[in-house]
Every structure is written in structure tokens, then in C-alpha cells.
Design a protein around this motif. Structure first.
Motif, PDB file in Angstrom:
ATOM      1  N   ARG A 287     -23.697 -14.530  -3.947  1.00 60.51           N
ATOM      2  CA  ARG A 287     -24.797 -13.562  -3.826  1.00 60.51           C
ATOM      3  C   ARG A 287     -25.769 -13.671  -4.993  1.00 60.51           C
ATOM      4  O   ARG A 287     -26.974 -13.563  -4.843  1.00 60.51           O
ATOM      5  CB  ARG A 287     -24.234 -12.139  -3.770  1.00 60.51           C
ATOM      6  CG  ARG A 287     -23.702 -11.773  -2.413  1.00 60.51           C
ATOM      7  CD  ARG A 287     -23.232 -10.338  -2.429  1.00 60.51           C
ATOM      8  NE  ARG A 287     -22.651  -9.971  -1.144  1.00 60.51           N
ATOM      9  CZ  ARG A 287     -21.906  -8.906  -0.964  1.00 60.51           C
ATOM     10  NH1 ARG A 287     -21.652  -8.092  -1.968  1.00 60.51           N
ATOM     11  NH2 ARG A 287     -21.417  -8.627   0.225  1.00 60.51           N
ATOM     12  N   LEU A 288     -25.181 -13.862  -6.187  1.00 59.30           N
ATOM     13  CA  LEU A 288     -25.990 -13.864  -7.395  1.00 59.30           C
ATOM     14  C   LEU A 288     -26.897 -15.099  -7.489  1.00 59.30           C
ATOM     15  O   LEU A 288     -28.038 -15.009  -7.904  1.00 59.30           O
ATOM     16  CB  LEU A 288     -25.049 -13.816  -8.610  1.00 59.30           C
ATOM     17  CG  LEU A 288     -25.559 -13.247  -9.915  1.00 59.30           C
ATOM     18  CD1 LEU A 288     -26.093 -11.845  -9.731  1.00 59.30           C
ATOM     19  CD2 LEU A 288     -24.423 -13.233 -10.940  1.00 59.30           C
TER      20      LEU A 288
ATOM     21  N   PHE B 196     -16.529  -5.213 -10.224  1.00 61.33           N
ATOM     22  CA  PHE B 196     -17.385  -6.298 -10.703  1.00 61.33           C
ATOM     23  C   PHE B 196     -16.908  -6.890 -12.027  1.00 61.33           C
ATOM     24  O   PHE B 196     -17.108  -8.045 -12.304  1.00 61.33           O
ATOM     25  CB  PHE B 196     -18.834  -5.826 -10.850  1.00 61.33           C
ATOM     26  CG  PHE B 196     -19.514  -5.600  -9.529  1.00 61.33           C
ATOM     27  CD1 PHE B 196     -18.882  -5.918  -8.338  1.00 61.33           C
ATOM     28  CD2 PHE B 196     -20.789  -5.074  -9.485  1.00 61.33           C
ATOM     29  CE1 PHE B 196     -19.509  -5.713  -7.117  1.00 61.33           C
ATOM     30  CE2 PHE B 196     -21.433  -4.866  -8.266  1.00 61.33           C
ATOM     31  CZ  PHE B 196     -20.782  -5.176  -7.089  1.00 61.33           C
TER      32      PHE B 196
ATOM     33  N   ARG C 268     -17.132  -2.783  -1.429  1.00 65.79           N
ATOM     34  CA  ARG C 268     -16.171  -2.580  -2.514  1.00 65.79           C
ATOM     35  C   ARG C 268     -16.855  -1.902  -3.697  1.00 65.79           C
ATOM     36  O   ARG C 268     -18.060  -2.025  -3.889  1.00 65.79           O
ATOM     37  CB  ARG C 268     -15.524  -3.898  -2.913  1.00 65.79           C
ATOM     38  CG  ARG C 268     -16.419  -4.834  -3.603  1.00 65.79           C
ATOM     39  CD  ARG C 268     -15.931  -6.240  -3.370  1.00 65.79           C
ATOM     40  NE  ARG C 268     -16.992  -7.169  -3.663  1.00 65.79           N
ATOM     41  CZ  ARG C 268     -17.137  -7.756  -4.820  1.00 65.79           C
ATOM     42  NH1 ARG C 268     -16.322  -7.490  -5.801  1.00 65.79           N
ATOM     43  NH2 ARG C 268     -18.120  -8.594  -5.031  1.00 65.79           N
TER      44      ARG C 268
ATOM     45  N   THR D 258     -14.595  -9.577 -11.337  1.00 69.03           N
ATOM     46  CA  THR D 258     -15.059 -10.642 -10.443  1.00 69.03           C
ATOM     47  C   THR D 258     -16.432 -11.173 -10.807  1.00 69.03           C
ATOM     48  O   THR D 258     -16.797 -12.261 -10.387  1.00 69.03           O
ATOM     49  CB  THR D 258     -15.120 -10.139  -8.985  1.00 69.03           C
ATOM     50  OG1 THR D 258     -16.073  -9.077  -8.923  1.00 69.03           O
ATOM     51  CG2 THR D 258     -13.778  -9.667  -8.486  1.00 69.03           C
ATOM     52  N   GLY D 259     -17.203 -10.431 -11.580  1.00 70.43           N
ATOM     53  CA  GLY D 259     -18.565 -10.826 -11.900  1.00 70.43           C
ATOM     54  C   GLY D 259     -18.630 -11.885 -12.982  1.00 70.43           C
ATOM     55  O   GLY D 259     -17.597 -12.386 -13.447  1.00 70.43           O
TER      56      GLY D 259
ATOM     57  N   GLN E  90     -17.594 -14.562  -3.783  1.00 76.13           N
ATOM     58  CA  GLN E  90     -18.615 -13.864  -2.992  1.00 76.13           C
ATOM     59  C   GLN E  90     -19.727 -13.353  -3.910  1.00 76.13           C
ATOM     60  O   GLN E  90     -20.917 -13.471  -3.607  1.00 76.13           O
ATOM     61  CB  GLN E  90     -17.951 -12.699  -2.252  1.00 76.13           C
ATOM     62  CG  GLN E  90     -18.886 -11.980  -1.295  1.00 76.13           C
ATOM     63  CD  GLN E  90     -18.321 -10.636  -0.875  1.00 76.13           C
ATOM     64  OE1 GLN E  90     -17.760  -9.904  -1.688  1.00 76.13           O
ATOM     65  NE2 GLN E  90     -18.469 -10.329   0.396  1.00 76.13           N
ATOM     66  N   HIS E  91     -19.299 -12.804  -5.053  1.00 76.94           N
ATOM     67  CA  HIS E  91     -20.254 -12.297  -6.045  1.00 76.94           C
ATOM     68  C   HIS E  91     -21.171 -13.435  -6.529  1.00 76.94           C
ATOM     69  O   HIS E  91     -22.392 -13.294  -6.616  1.00 76.94           O
ATOM     70  CB  HIS E  91     -19.455 -11.717  -7.215  1.00 76.94           C
ATOM     71  CG  HIS E  91     -20.262 -10.900  -8.154  1.00 76.94           C
ATOM     72  ND1 HIS E  91     -19.851  -9.684  -8.622  1.00 76.94           N
ATOM     73  CD2 HIS E  91     -21.466 -11.123  -8.724  1.00 76.94           C
ATOM     74  CE1 HIS E  91     -20.773  -9.201  -9.438  1.00 76.94           C
ATOM     75  NE2 HIS E  91     -21.751 -10.057  -9.520  1.00 76.94           N
TER      76      HIS E  91
END
Lengths: 182, 600
Positions: free
Chosen positions: B568-569, A157, A152, A160-161, B564-565
Motif C-alpha cells: 500500500r505504501l 502498524f 485492522r 508491521t509498518g 500488505q502495508h
């Protein structure tokens, strides 16, 4: 209603491509619809009224259905991916397009209705069939167009980050503070 | 997907409505009442020169088809929107197709109709009104009849009669060899998890089963669901096999479905946290007032551990407090009682079941780890009124009650008096205080936006939203029990806010870890959207709640990508975290020191 739908999470996620899927599904679904239109000679009278050939009317129809497909993807977004309900959403959308497009344009606005008899029935059938076919094929097409979870785009990000936790709707917005010295 | 739709039921209801419309129309026409003959109009549109009965058949087929299609539309977009009796809901919905039929379809059909075009039938005009009032009135009446019948018949789109199993489970899958024990997973460290929503309480006096695995499509898509878990980079899955479909009677178990599921989990490397009792019981056990429940569930747990010896992580009974409260105090599920004695009875049985299940599993598998998942609750008094403060204090003690009994933690003296008053004998209380099932236990604390409540000036509990947060609430549970902790459930009803909520919960976990609380896992619950949890499963409406990492079409939601992020982080760092065995050992040492200090 729209706020409720948005809260419901019908917005397509960053891995989805509803407009492209709608465009492709709209064009593909135009094929059986065109067959019905030609079979019922439903393009002849509109072509005559516009002073164009039947072929040009058919091309215009495909173009309009491409736009219709994009509109469908934009409106329904995540809901359009429903393989069980897609046929219904599509058919309802086809019916609405018939009601808002051909009925006023060809039957109400001219002095005399342009389509009578079987050609008029053919136009309705073609629109319902187009919607049905588009609603059915949309989820399958969209599945192939999804950006995979692995690949993606980085633009996703922000939503979603870790920064997603930041409160951005405050009444007193502040600029991000500078980095402290090492 | 906004609603979970029962297609067959909607189609049948729509057709029944259309049929009733035609019966009424035919009787009125035969009686000489001027009533618009819709079916014959449709039939002669298709077959203008056929015999009347053929035209009628063709017209009826179209009429039924249209009735069914509109009924599915009703089921998707209109059912349960209005707080009305179902028949009235259907009748109101009839006002959607009615004007379309009168003002658009009828006149357009006239334009299409060969007999109208040839002058054999009269035309109703451009908007259907030039043929007099009886035609639009007939169409309106027909729609109202159709809508009423549709509304009457289309109810309860999710769930099934408690004495009937869903088709997939009933299907004979064929004899399968027992699942052999697979290679033991390597040591467990921090667990990033999700779950398959699996609640199965009964409603309507035990006659109707709400089965979330059925409503969310897990029985159909379970293979896909497991792949999605792995796609997100997750390995741990809270999974509640359908107890009501497996435990068929005393000593009778149907493992067919679960054998296939378990084999696929092993193949994909998914580590299940097996949730053995999730808000419901098999029909033959009735409800949580039944004193036979604890032993029956212990037998099930033992049989389960024997059948799947590779399973190491268990939740014996999920959210005992919530289960007892909604079943016996708020009257929503299972026994649907509303009294304190019933609540205490349910708590006694649930806690006893949990203890016996843990002992039974530990006998089969001594290194099993138990994740005792409980709802993290908190009650805040609104004002300095002593009575309001007393209620809040009582509720803040009562929230711990099932865990106190499970972990042999002495209850507050007021709570002890409350238990005694409502049927727990001193001997039974002493039995709980003598058990010791803590040594292999992780305390799971679930947290949602409605878990913190305000006791208002009338003494009622109102939802506060996130006031103190998981950090503060879970901290209270840790202070009381000193067990390793896990954030075992969270989600957000507003899908737009999902990623923000996820990260907020994660920061709570990080902060509490920094203060030395051993948190060994985090869970977004659940993998997919859920159905009717916005009303605590109290009615089978079929409304989809967009709380999942994936929607019910199995398309990822933004929060799924965010999780998911997150994994991973932080996953790499947390791979260096102490193993769960080490954390359990450390907790045991602390508990032993505490005991020694008490003795000293």
C-alpha cells in the motif's frame, strides 16, 4: 519449549482474538458437557459437599469452563485455529483440566473421594466432551471474530509498518533523533 | 500448526499398537502370567453385567480409540523431535501416557467401576500401587509395546510414493473445454509478488515424492489461496504447476487440475509467473542425469504455452544451481549423487532445458517474458590461506555456472577446465555460447539467511547469515549479466522476525534501484508456511516452517500484514515506474552498445 513455540509463530497475529474466541467456545461447549454431567448425576455430590444447589453447581461449572476457554485461547493461540487438530488439542486440554482440577479437588484432597461410580465416569466424560466440542468450535468462532485485513487497528502498524525494521534490542539504546530543519 | 500430520496413518499406527498390546496381554494371561487385563477392565466398566465377549468387544473399542487418540497426539507433538530410530521414538513417547495411566487413570477407573465399588473386583488404591507390582508393571509393558509399534508404523507423514498421485489430482474432474485466451493484462510495471511453494523432488532413490503443494494443503485450498493473494493487494503470483502430475509421458499431459486453477486465476485477475520445473521431474523422466530431460521439458513448455496462450510470464527452470547442487553434489534429492561429474551433468541438462524451453515458449508466444530465478549465493574465505581463497573463488565462479550457460556468458578459464574434465565437450559449450535467449529475460535473485557462506579453515562452507545482504549479492549478478532484476524469493524461519526481514529486503531493493539497477519486482516466498524446508526437504518429517504470509490454516501472519502495508505504501509510487517492456528494451539497447563496443 515456549521459546521454540514463539519462534514457531504460534503467537496470534494482530487480526486475531483468541481470548474472546476461547471464552465463547468454552461457554458453548459447556452445554453438551452439562447434559452429560446431569445425565450421570455428577453435579449432585459436589453440590452437596459445597452446600449448594445443583443449579448453582451448574452455573459454577459454566463459569469455570468460560475461564477454561480463555485459558485455552491464551495457551494455544494460533494453533487453536487448526480445524483438523482442534478436536485433539481441545480434548487433551479437557483431560488436563480434569486431571488438575476435579481429580485432586474432589478425589484426592477430601478424606474420602466425593465421586464414585457413574457420576465419577460422567465427570471425566463431560470434561473430554467439553474439550472436544470447544476444540472443534473454536476455529469456526475465531474465523468470525478475526478483524478483517481491511479494518485492522492502527496499533498493528508498529509491528508491521516500516518501523518494524528498526533494531530495538541494542545494548546501547539511543533516543530517536530530532527532525532536521527544512 | 507445528507439524503436518498424516491422520489416517497415525490412527492406524495407534490402533495397531493397541492391538499388539492386547495380543501380548491375552497370550500372557492364557499362559498364566499375572498380567493386568486392561481391556476387560474397560469393558466391564462400561458393561459390568454383560457376557464376557461383549465386555471384551466394548473394552477393545475403548482401547483402540484411546490408542488412536494418543497416536495423533504423538504425530502432532512428538514425532521427529528426538534424533532416534522411529521405533525408539515411539517407545520414549510411551513414557508420557504411561504414568498418567498408572497413577491417575487406573485408580480413577477403580473409583468409577461398579464391580470394584461393589467389592467384586479389587481396588488398586489411590495411586494404583496397592494391588501389587504386577498391575503397574503390566500397564508399563503394554505402553512400551504400544509405543514401539506406533513408532515403527508412523513414519513419513508427508509426501507419497512416487508412483502414486495424490487423490485430488487423480479424481476425474470431467471433460472441460480448453481455457480460452482472456483479455491481455495491461502493461506490467513493478511486480509485487508472492508464490505458492511447489517443490516436488524425490527422495529414497526416486521412490518417495516430496510434494509441497500437497504438504501445504494447496491442492485442497487452492481457491482460498488465490483469494488470499488478492486480499493482500497482490496481483503477481509465482506458481509452479505440478509437472510430475501433468506431464504423464512423452506427449501425454493431464491438464484437468490446471485448467480449473488457470480459469480461477484469470477470473481473479491474478498474473501468474508460471514456474515450469521446480526441483523435480515426472517419474518417467527419472532424474536430471537423464539426457532426454531437456527435450522433454521443452516439449512440455511448448504444450503449456499452447494450452494457456494468455500466460506471458514464465520461469522455465527454477534455481538451476540449487537443483543441481542438492541433487547431484549433496545427494539429497532426485538422483542423490555426490560427485562433480554428476553435478556438471545436471547443470548441463538443466541449462539446456532452460534454453530449449525459452525458445519453445517464444515460438508460441514471442512476447513472453522470462523470469530466470536463481539463488543468490556468495562464498567468503575465512582467512588468507591460499587454499581457502582458492576454494572460495572456485565456489564464487561455480554459483554462476548455470546462468553463464543460459545467458551465453563465457565462463572463467578454470571453470571451463572443470567443465571439460567432468564431461562437457567443447562442442556442447560452444552450443551454449551460440544461443541468445536473453532479450526477453529478467534475472531473479533469491535471497535467504543461509545464502552467504564462509569457507572455514577446513575448507567447508558454513552459513554466515546476512553479511553483505541482497544489495551486494544481487549487484554481483547484475554486473555479470546486465539483465533487469527481480527479488524473486525471500522469507524468514523465525516468524517473529518476519516483518523486520521483509523491510530489510525491501530497503535493499530500494537502494539498488537508486544506483540505477533496473529492479522490476519483489517477492515474499511463499503465500503459506512451508514444510520441511528447515532440512532442505531431505526427509519427509512434516515439520512446518512458519515462513508464510499466512499459516497453513490460512490465518494471516504478522509478516503478511506487513507485506500488505508495504504494498500500500509503495504501490502508488511504483505504478509510475517504467513498464517492464520499456526496461527490457533499455536492457537490450545497453547490451547492443556493449557488443558494438566490443567489436570496436
Amino acid at each position: 519449549m515456549l521459546r521454540m513455540l514463539r519462534a514457531h509463530g504460534l503467537d496470534a497475529g494482530p487480526t486475531q482474538r483468541p481470548l474472546l474466541a476461547g471464552a465463547i467456545a468454552g461457554v458453548l461447549a459447556a452445554a453438551p458437557a452439562l447434559a452429560v454431567l446431569i445425565g450421570f448425576q455428577a453435579l449432585d455430590a459436589p453440590a452437596r459437599a459445597a452446600g449448594a444447589s445443583v443449579f448453582a453447581a451448574a452455573l459454577a461449572y459454566v463459569g469455570l469452563m468460560l475461564l477454561g476457554g480463555i485459558l485455552y485461547g491464551w495457551l494455544f493461540q494460533r494453533a487453536a485455529n487448526d480445524p483438523r487438530g482442534g478436536w485433539l488439542f481441545g480434548m487433551a486440554f479437557g483431560f488436563v483440566l480434569w486431571m488438575l482440577g476435579p481429580v485432586p479437588l474432589l478425589q484426592w484432597l477430601p478424606d474420602q473421594p466425593i465421586l464414585h461410580g457413574y457420576p465419577a465416569a460422567g465427570l471425566l466424560l463431560a470434561q473430554l466432551l467439553w474439550g472436544l466440542a470447544m476444540g472443534v468450535v473454536f476455529p469456526a468462532i475465531h474465523r468470525h471474530l478475526h478483524v478483517s485485513l481491511e479494518n485492522r487497528p492502527s496499533s498493528a502498524f508498529q509491528s508491521t509498518g516500516p518501523e518494524a525494521v528498526a533494531q530495538t534490542q541494542m545494548l546501547r539504546p539511543l533516543p530517536p533523533s530530532g527532525r532536521p530543519p527544512r | 500448526m507445528i507439524r503436518s500430520v498424516a491422520y489416517a496413518k497415525a490412527v492406524l499406527a495407534g490402533m495397531a499398537g493397541a492391538m499388539t498390546w492386547e495380543v501380548v496381554a491375552r497370550l500372557l494371561i492364557w499362559a498364566g502370567v499375572p498380567f493386568f487385563d486392561l481391556v476387560m477392565m474397560l469393558g466391564t466398566l462400561v458393561l459390568p453385567h454383560a457376557p464376557a465377549w461383549e465386555a471384551w468387544l466394548a473394552g477393545m473399542a475403548i482401547h483402540l480409540l484411546v490408542g488412536a487418540i494418543w497416536a495423533v497426539f504423538y504425530a502432532y507433538f512428538f514425532w521427529s523431535v528426538l534424533p532416534l530410530h522411529p521405533a525408539l521414538q515411539g517407545m520414549v513417547f510411551a513414557f508420557v501416557p504411561m504414568p498418567l495411566a498408572i497413577f491417575i487413570m487406573h485408580p480413577q477407573f477403580d473409583l468409577m467401576h461398579p464391580l470394584v465399588q461393589s467389592g467384586q473386583f479389587p481396588s488398586s488404591g489411590l495411586f494404583g500401587l496397592s494391588g501389587g507390582a504386577h498391575e503397574p508393571l503390566s500397564i508399563a509393558t503394554g505402553h512400551l509395546i504400544w509405543g514401539t509399534v506406533l513408532g515403527l508404523l508412523y513414519t513419513r507423514p508427508v509426501g507419497y510414493r512416487a508412483n502414486r498421485a495424490p487423490r485430488l489430482i487423480r479424481r476425474a474432474i470431467g471433460a472441460r473445454p480448453p481455457v480460452s485466451s482472456a483479455a491481455e493484462p495491461t502493461d506490467h510495471r513493478f511486480m509485487f509478488a508472492t508464490g505458492i511453494e511447489c517443490s516436488y523432488p524425490t527422495l529414497e532413490g526416486g521412490r518417495w515424492r516430496m510434494d509441497q503443494m500437497a504438504a501445504c494443503g494447496h491442492y485442497r485450498h487452492w481457491r482460498t489461496d488465490f483469494h488470499l493473494v488478492r486480499d493482500l493487494g497482490l496481483r503477481y503470483l509465482r506458481y509452479g504447476p505440478p509437472l510430475h502430475l501433468i506431464h504423464r509421458g512423452p506427449g501425454q499431459y493431464d491438464w484437468n487440475f490446471l485448467d480449473e486453477v488457470a480459469a480461477e486465476m484469470q477470473r481473479l485477475g491474478i498474473v501468474p509467473i508460471m514456474d515450469l520445473c521446480h526441483f523435480g521431474l515426472p517419474g518417467w523422466l527419472q532424474n536430471f542425469q537423464n539426457p532426454e530431460v531437456p527435450q522433454a521439458l521443452a516439449d512440455y513448455a511448448r504444450a503449456f504455452a499452447r494450452r494457456y496462450p494468455w500466460v506471458k510470464l514464465y520461469t522455465p527452470v527454477n534455481e538451476m544451481y540449487v537443483c543441481a547442487k542438492l541433487s547431484a553434489l549433496e545427494g539429497l534429492w532426485n538422483e542423490q549423487r555426490r560427485d562433480e561429474r554428476a553435478f556438471v551433468t545436471a547443470v548441463r541438462h538443466l541449462a539446456r532445458a532452460s534454453v530449449l524451453m525459452m525458445q519453445a515458449i517464444a515460438e508460441e508466444r514471442p512476447d513472453a517474458i522470462f523470469v530466470n530465478s536463481e539463488s543468490g549465493e556468495f562464498y567468503q574465505a575465512c582467512c588468507p590461506d591460499p587454499e581457502i581463497r582458492r576454494i572460495a573463488a572456485f565456489e564464487n565462479e561455480r554459483r554462476f555456472l548455470p546462468l553463464d550457460l543460459l545467458y551465453a556468458h563465457p565462463v572463467h578459464e578454470d571453470t571451463r577446465a572443470y567443465l571439460l574434465q567432468h564431461g562437457m565437450s567443447d562442442a556442447e559449450y560452444a552450443w551454449f555460447m551460440q544461443q541468445d535467449v536473453r532479450s526477453r529475460s529478467i534475472l531473479g535473485v533469491d535471497y535467504y539467511e543461509w545464502n552467504e557462506k564462509l569457507i572455514d579453515s577446513t575448507g567447508r562452507a558454513q552459513t554466515l547469515g546476512e553479511l553483505f545482504g541482497w544489495y551486494a549479492i544481487a549487484g554481483q549478478y547484475y554486473q555479470r549479466y546486465r539483465r533487469p532484476m527481480m527479488h524473486t524469493e525471500t522469507n524468514r524461519m523465525d516468524a517473529r522476525d518476519g516483518p523486520r526481514w521483509l523491510w530489510r529486503q525491501w530497503h535493499n531493493v530500494q537502494l539498488i534501484r537508486q544506483t540505477g539497477v533496473p529492479v522490476v519486482g519483489f517477492t515474499w516466498y511463499s503465500l503459506t508456511d512451508q514444510v520441511d524446508w528447515d532440512i532442505a526437504l531431505r526427509e519427509p518429517l512434516g515439520n512446518v516452517n512458519p515462513v508464510g504470509l499466512f499459516d497453513l490454516n490460512r490465518d494471516p501472519r504478522t509478516v503478511g500484514l506487513a507485506y500488505q502495508h508495504l504494498v500500500r505504501l509503495f504501490g502508488a509510487d511504483l505504478n509510475e515506474a517504467p513498464s517492464i517492456e520499456a526496461v527490457l528494451d533499455e536492457a537490450s539497447k545497453i547490451a547492443a552498445q556493449k557488443v558494438r563496443r566490443l567489436h570496436a
